[in-house]
Design a protein around this motif. Sequence first.
Motif, PDB file in Angstrom:
ATOM      1  N   GLU D  45      -8.130   7.240  -3.469  1.00 28.66           N
ATOM      2  CA  GLU D  45      -7.296   5.536  -3.305  1.00 28.66           C
ATOM      3  C   GLU D  45      -8.034   4.719  -3.695  1.00 28.66           C
ATOM      4  O   GLU D  45      -7.981   4.049  -4.261  1.00 28.66           O
ATOM      5  N   ALA D  47      -9.175   5.620  -6.959  1.00 29.46           N
ATOM      6  CA  ALA D  47      -9.015   6.365  -8.187  1.00 29.46           C
ATOM      7  C   ALA D  47      -7.435   4.829  -8.553  1.00 29.46           C
ATOM      8  O   ALA D  47      -7.318   4.214  -9.776  1.00 29.46           O
ATOM      9  N   ASP D  48      -6.500   5.214  -7.537  1.00 29.84           N
ATOM     10  CA  ASP D  48      -4.990   4.770  -7.056  1.00 29.84           C
ATOM     11  C   ASP D  48      -4.932   3.020  -7.066  1.00 29.84           C
ATOM     12  O   ASP D  48      -4.034   2.400  -7.507  1.00 29.84           O
ATOM     13  N   ILE D  49      -6.360   2.688  -6.401  1.00 32.46           N
ATOM     14  CA  ILE D  49      -6.353   0.824  -6.261  1.00 32.46           C
ATOM     15  C   ILE D  49      -6.607   0.002  -7.831  1.00 32.46           C
ATOM     16  O   ILE D  49      -6.248  -0.881  -8.506  1.00 32.46           O
ATOM     17  N   SER D  51      -6.991   1.591 -10.604  1.00 30.82           N
ATOM     18  CA  SER D  51      -5.679   1.403 -11.942  1.00 30.82           C
ATOM     19  C   SER D  51      -4.274   1.307 -11.888  1.00 30.82           C
ATOM     20  O   SER D  51      -3.461   0.668 -12.690  1.00 30.82           O
ATOM     21  N   TYR D  52      -4.018   0.919 -10.462  1.00 30.53           N
ATOM     22  CA  TYR D  52      -2.985  -0.299 -10.145  1.00 30.53           C
ATOM     23  C   TYR D  52      -3.359  -1.980 -10.357  1.00 30.53           C
ATOM     24  O   TYR D  52      -2.535  -2.542 -11.345  1.00 30.53           O
TER      25      TYR D  52
END
Lengths: 107, 107, 107, 107
Positions: D45, D47-49, D51-52
């Motif tokens: 969760e 890492a993805d936010i 990166s986003y």
Amino acid sequence: MGHEQHQELIRALHECMTACNHCYDACLQEEDIKMMTNCIRLDRECADICSYLEQAICRGTPFSAALTSVCAEICEACGNECKKHAHDHCQRCADACFACADACKSA
Amino acid sequence: MGHEQHQELIRALHECMTACNHCYDACLQEEDIKMMTNCIRLDRECADICSYLEQAICRGTPFSAALTSVCAEICEACGNECKKHAHDHCQRCADACFACADACKSA
Amino acid sequence: MGHEQHQELIRALHECMTACNHCYDACLQEEDIKMMTNCIRLDRECADICSYLEQAICRGTPFSAALTSVCAEICEACGNECKKHAHDHCQRCADACFACADACKSA
Amino acid sequence: MGHEQHQELIRALHECMTACNHCYDACLQEEDIKMMTNCIRLDRECADICSYLEQAICRGTPFSAALTSVCAEICEACGNECKKHAHDHCQRCADACFACADACKSA
């Protein structure tokens, strides 16, 4: 991929993603935007694949060979388009794209 | 890529992304999680590339050939891993992965 | 979030992502591209958050409340911009954005 | 957001994304993986936010206030989970998460 190649690849992907997003943002503000449409498109393609690959490499993806190959192809296409335009952001983006393509090919 | 192939590819990518994320979530709740670590990893790899490619196809990416090829490779690897496990979510995920790999190869 | 709300949200996010990427692609080919720059920007913002949230919901994210709230904000901004333009792709995109904002707020 | 805050935020997001993906990869190899399932989930969760948000900030998103707020929430949750585990990768990840939450809140 050795530890140093890994670090160098992450660095190159990050700089290319940054440069492409900056170029995308700047192109959308240019007077001659009509001439910049391919640049806008390719900046997004290139930023997205670099961002994607950065995460994939950091989590130890088993698909790094296939992914670095497609990333190198996209970086080169974006670099070639940016190189055509005299704007500073395009020239800097082209440099980051070619450096990233090289890092992908050496990985 | 014709309009129907395009629609079919989008549909297959969406179903595969959905199935992989569901399988990932379910694997993390399994008693035998130790046996599911490759499945967890590959579910994330596969969900991420399907989600990525779905957007790329929708925006008319000029790199669909290279991207569908790498997506097919990842879908097959994920399908092969899921196929080994008897859990319903794994079997359903394997089916979605193989269907998506086929759609990528026909695109 | 009940199962039906979950399915409805996934469907709305997917349709909004598709419409925004199509509108983005079409805007870049319009004669009056100078007038479409905000639309191009917001289409990308909206496609990216919808794609992100779709995956997050499918994997059972514990942050759905905060993420659906920010997604609703972005969908409304994109819908309001698209609504200003007579192009078919903009009008259809506006409809998808407003429907998705509603689905996010009901989730 | 001033130029220095912008640079500091990009740096913190990048380090947090890197640490979360490394922690995710390492957790999946731990003997006590049963205890690490929340850590694996939250690492993804977070890492993805990160990166986003990194990409969104680099392209000058108009939604930085809402996005940094949700990112700070996710970074704190991930940091709090990682902090509970003695593994080096968890402790380093917790530090990166808390630093990133701070950078998001100052942005």
